[in-house]
Design a protein around this motif. Structure first.
Motif, PDB file in Angstrom:
ATOM      1  N   ASP A  56      28.338  -6.492  36.720  1.00 37.72           N
ATOM      2  CA  ASP A  56      27.860  -5.761  37.890  1.00 37.72           C
ATOM      3  C   ASP A  56      28.808  -4.584  38.099  1.00 37.72           C
ATOM      4  OD1 ASP A  56      27.104  -4.767  40.350  1.00 37.72           O
ATOM      5  OD2 ASP A  56      26.881  -6.731  41.300  1.00 37.72           O
ATOM      6  N   LEU A  57      28.328  -3.388  37.824  1.00 39.74           N
ATOM      7  CA  LEU A  57      29.195  -2.216  37.908  1.00 39.74           C
ATOM      8  C   LEU A  57      29.731  -1.980  39.323  1.00 39.74           C
ATOM      9  CD1 LEU A  57      27.378   0.303  35.537  1.00 39.74           C
ATOM     10  CD2 LEU A  57      29.554  -0.863  35.136  1.00 39.74           C
ATOM     11  N   ALA A  58      29.044  -2.508  40.322  1.00 38.72           N
ATOM     12  CA  ALA A  58      29.528  -2.362  41.699  1.00 38.72           C
ATOM     13  C   ALA A  58      30.828  -3.119  41.913  1.00 38.72           C
ATOM     14  CB  ALA A  58      28.464  -2.846  42.681  1.00 38.72           C
ATOM     15  N   ASP A  59      31.137  -4.069  41.021  1.00 43.02           N
ATOM     16  CA  ASP A  59      32.362  -4.866  41.157  1.00 43.02           C
ATOM     17  C   ASP A  59      33.530  -4.301  40.373  1.00 43.02           C
ATOM     18  OD1 ASP A  59      30.998  -6.707  42.736  1.00 43.02           O
ATOM     19  OD2 ASP A  59      30.495  -8.007  41.036  1.00 43.02           O
ATOM     20  N   VAL A  60      33.287  -3.249  39.602  1.00 40.72           N
ATOM     21  CA  VAL A  60      34.344  -2.709  38.743  1.00 40.72           C
ATOM     22  C   VAL A  60      35.370  -1.945  39.581  1.00 40.72           C
ATOM     23  CG1 VAL A  60      34.837  -1.106  36.858  1.00 40.72           C
ATOM     24  CG2 VAL A  60      32.831  -2.593  36.744  1.00 40.72           C
ATOM     25  N   ARG A  61      36.631  -2.283  39.368  1.00 40.51           N
ATOM     26  CA  ARG A  61      37.749  -1.585  40.014  1.00 40.51           C
ATOM     27  C   ARG A  61      38.820  -1.330  38.959  1.00 40.51           C
ATOM     28  NH1 ARG A  61      36.700  -5.970  43.072  1.00 40.51           N
ATOM     29  NH2 ARG A  61      38.634  -6.964  42.356  1.00 40.51           N
ATOM     30  N   ALA A  62      39.828  -0.578  39.334  1.00 40.38           N
ATOM     31  CA  ALA A  62      40.894  -0.262  38.388  1.00 40.38           C
ATOM     32  C   ALA A  62      41.551  -1.520  37.847  1.00 40.38           C
ATOM     33  CB  ALA A  62      41.934   0.637  39.050  1.00 40.38           C
ATOM     34  N   ASP A  77      22.348  -2.137  40.567  1.00 40.70           N
ATOM     35  CA  ASP A  77      22.017  -1.676  41.919  1.00 40.70           C
ATOM     36  C   ASP A  77      23.266  -0.994  42.467  1.00 40.70           C
ATOM     37  OD1 ASP A  77      21.010  -1.182  44.408  1.00 40.70           O
ATOM     38  OD2 ASP A  77      21.009  -3.274  45.068  1.00 40.70           O
ATOM     39  N   ILE A  78      23.336   0.329  42.290  1.00 39.62           N
ATOM     40  CA  ILE A  78      24.560   1.068  42.606  1.00 39.62           C
ATOM     41  C   ILE A  78      24.262   2.155  43.633  1.00 39.62           C
ATOM     42  CG2 ILE A  78      26.417   2.486  41.671  1.00 39.62           C
ATOM     43  CD1 ILE A  78      26.115   1.189  39.052  1.00 39.62           C
ATOM     44  N   SER A  79      24.953   2.102  44.737  1.00 41.77           N
ATOM     45  CA  SER A  79      24.825   3.141  45.763  1.00 41.77           C
ATOM     46  C   SER A  79      25.546   4.403  45.295  1.00 41.77           C
ATOM     47  CB  SER A  79      25.458   2.662  47.066  1.00 41.77           C
ATOM     48  OG  SER A  79      26.866   2.487  46.894  1.00 41.77           O
ATOM     49  N   ASP A  80      25.292   5.510  45.971  1.00 42.86           N
ATOM     50  CA  ASP A  80      26.000   6.745  45.654  1.00 42.86           C
ATOM     51  C   ASP A  80      27.513   6.558  45.804  1.00 42.86           C
ATOM     52  OD1 ASP A  80      23.652   8.046  45.088  1.00 42.86           O
ATOM     53  OD2 ASP A  80      23.597   9.219  46.950  1.00 42.86           O
ATOM     54  N   GLU A  81      27.916   5.790  46.807  1.00 42.65           N
ATOM     55  CA  GLU A  81      29.346   5.571  47.047  1.00 42.65           C
ATOM     56  C   GLU A  81      29.976   4.818  45.881  1.00 42.65           C
ATOM     57  OE1 GLU A  81      27.379   6.793  50.509  1.00 42.65           O
ATOM     58  OE2 GLU A  81      26.928   5.007  49.296  1.00 42.65           O
ATOM     59  N   LYS A  82      29.286   3.781  45.384  1.00 46.20           N
ATOM     60  CA  LYS A  82      29.793   3.018  44.248  1.00 46.20           C
ATOM     61  C   LYS A  82      29.768   3.857  42.967  1.00 46.20           C
ATOM     62  CE  LYS A  82      30.690  -1.102  46.039  1.00 46.20           C
ATOM     63  NZ  LYS A  82      32.041  -1.745  45.941  1.00 46.20           N
ATOM     64  N   HIS A  83      28.758   4.704  42.856  1.00 46.14           N
ATOM     65  CA  HIS A  83      28.658   5.619  41.712  1.00 46.14           C
ATOM     66  C   HIS A  83      29.897   6.524  41.682  1.00 46.14           C
ATOM     67  CE1 HIS A  83      25.746   8.550  39.387  1.00 46.14           C
ATOM     68  NE2 HIS A  83      26.811   8.245  38.692  1.00 46.14           N
ATOM     69  N   MET A  84      30.252   7.089  42.814  1.00 50.07           N
ATOM     70  CA  MET A  84      31.415   7.967  42.882  1.00 50.07           C
ATOM     71  C   MET A  84      32.707   7.196  42.603  1.00 50.07           C
ATOM     72  SD  MET A  84      30.630  10.725  45.939  1.00 50.07           S
ATOM     73  CE  MET A  84      30.019   9.563  47.163  1.00 50.07           C
ATOM     74  N   ALA A  85      32.798   5.984  43.128  1.00 49.18           N
ATOM     75  CA  ALA A  85      34.002   5.181  42.907  1.00 49.18           C
ATOM     76  C   ALA A  85      34.187   4.873  41.427  1.00 49.18           C
ATOM     77  CB  ALA A  85      33.925   3.891  43.721  1.00 49.18           C
ATOM     78  N   LEU A  86      33.083   4.559  40.744  1.00 46.99           N
ATOM     79  CA  LEU A  86      33.155   4.274  39.314  1.00 46.99           C
ATOM     80  C   LEU A  86      33.566   5.524  38.543  1.00 46.99           C
ATOM     81  CD1 LEU A  86      32.657   2.262  36.984  1.00 46.99           C
ATOM     82  CD2 LEU A  86      30.251   2.988  36.997  1.00 46.99           C
ATOM     83  N   ALA A  87      32.981   6.663  38.898  1.00 47.38           N
ATOM     84  CA  ALA A  87      33.310   7.918  38.207  1.00 47.38           C
ATOM     85  C   ALA A  87      34.786   8.256  38.368  1.00 47.38           C
ATOM     86  CB  ALA A  87      32.432   9.044  38.733  1.00 47.38           C
TER      87      ALA A  87
END
Length: 294
Positions: A21-27, A50-60
């Motif tokens: 789940d990419l929403a769970d990815v952190r450093a 299921d990725i919000s814009d906020e999570k998209h930016m955090a991943l980027a």
């Protein structure tokens, strides 16, 4: 480290990553493993996200600084909004086939790496399927790393140790002279990058090329364009290409140092929207390796 399940996208590059789940990815959670896959395979596909814009930016941001081409146009207090690759207008209708917005989308049908025309080019693009079409509209990736490894030495020798000049309006002019005149395609001076980008993590070399490229050192512009066309044709042979047909929730992440990409046509009366964030390359990604000394 967590064991991540993958399967190849092609025989030569790319993997589909499952059960993440990419929403769970952190450093400190999963990103080191994903970054290692990114370095090794150049392209990663995730389905059903299921990725919000906020999570998209955090991943980027985990990959590097978020690229913001409108920073100079934004009014004080206005925030960065996730760019949309879309033919949908504010009223919900779709743009006509010869509308300048559609023509700009068509310029993305040329093989390119993003942002080679910027002072800091892109390391990666994180592209998310939001609204997809019933047919067409694939995104195709081609490995310039695999192609460079397989390229005949005689062709390599014509470009090795040379610099290549890049200009945003050059790719737009191939589609429409009117499009190329727009201010947004003329904001940055021409950029000069070495033809080959070596990955500092694993030493793999890749041809660094794009539809924005217009001049190779040592050749005039006509000779340069002919050689650029020959190089692109070699790199985009079927064995080096992955073609992705979108579903809502698909996420593609690829290494712009080692992969060129393009969109493909679709019925333009059908809405299509992809969310796209590029992360800029940094010194850690080897950007100093491709700077041509002034």
């Amino acid at each position: 480290m967590t064991t991540i399940q993958t399967k190849p996208l092609t025989q030569l590059f790319g993997v589909e990553v499952s059960d993440i789940d990419l929403a769970d990815v952190r450093a400190d959670n999963l990103f080191p493993e994903l970054r290692a896959l990114f370095e090794e395979h150049s392209a990663l596909l995730f389905r059903g996200q299921d990725i919000s814009d906020e999570k998209h930016m955090a991943l980027a941001k985990l990959f590097g600084p978020i690229e913001d081409r409108q920073a100079d146009e934004r009014k004080p207090g206005e925030k960065f909004e996730v760019p949309q690759v879309s033919n949908v207008q504010e009223d919900g209708s779709t743009t006509g086939e010869m509308d300048l917005k559609t023509l700009n989308l068509k310029s993305n049908f040329l093989w390119h790496s993003d942002s080679t025309f910027l002072p800091n080019p892109a390391l990666t693009n994180i592209l998310i399927g939001r609204v997809v079409t019933t047919e067409g509209g694939a995104t195709e990736l081609a490995s310039t790393r695999a192609a460079w490894a397989a390229m005949p030495e005689a062709l390599k020798a014509r470009v090795r140790n040379r610099g290549i000049w890049h200009r945003y309006s050059h790719s737009r002019r191939k589609i429409s002279p009117e499009l190329a005149k727009l201010p947004m395609f003329n904001k940055w001076p021409d950029q000069h990058w070495k033809a080959v980008w070596q990955n500092p993590t694993n030493g793999h070399e890749a041809l660094y090329i794009a539809s924005h490229a217009f001049k190779i050192d040592g050749y005039d512009e006509a000779e340069s364009q002919a050689l650029l066309d020959e190089l692109i044709a070699f790199c985009t042979q079927p064995e080096f290409v992955y073609s992705h047909q979108w579903n809502v929730g698909d996420v593609l992440i690829w290494d712009q140092r080692a992969v060129v990409h393009r969109g493909t046509p679709w019925p333009y009366e059908q809405p299509r929207t992809l969310s796209s964030i590029c992360s800029s390359a940094t010194e850690a990604d080897g950007i100093s390796l491709i700077r041509v000394p002034a």
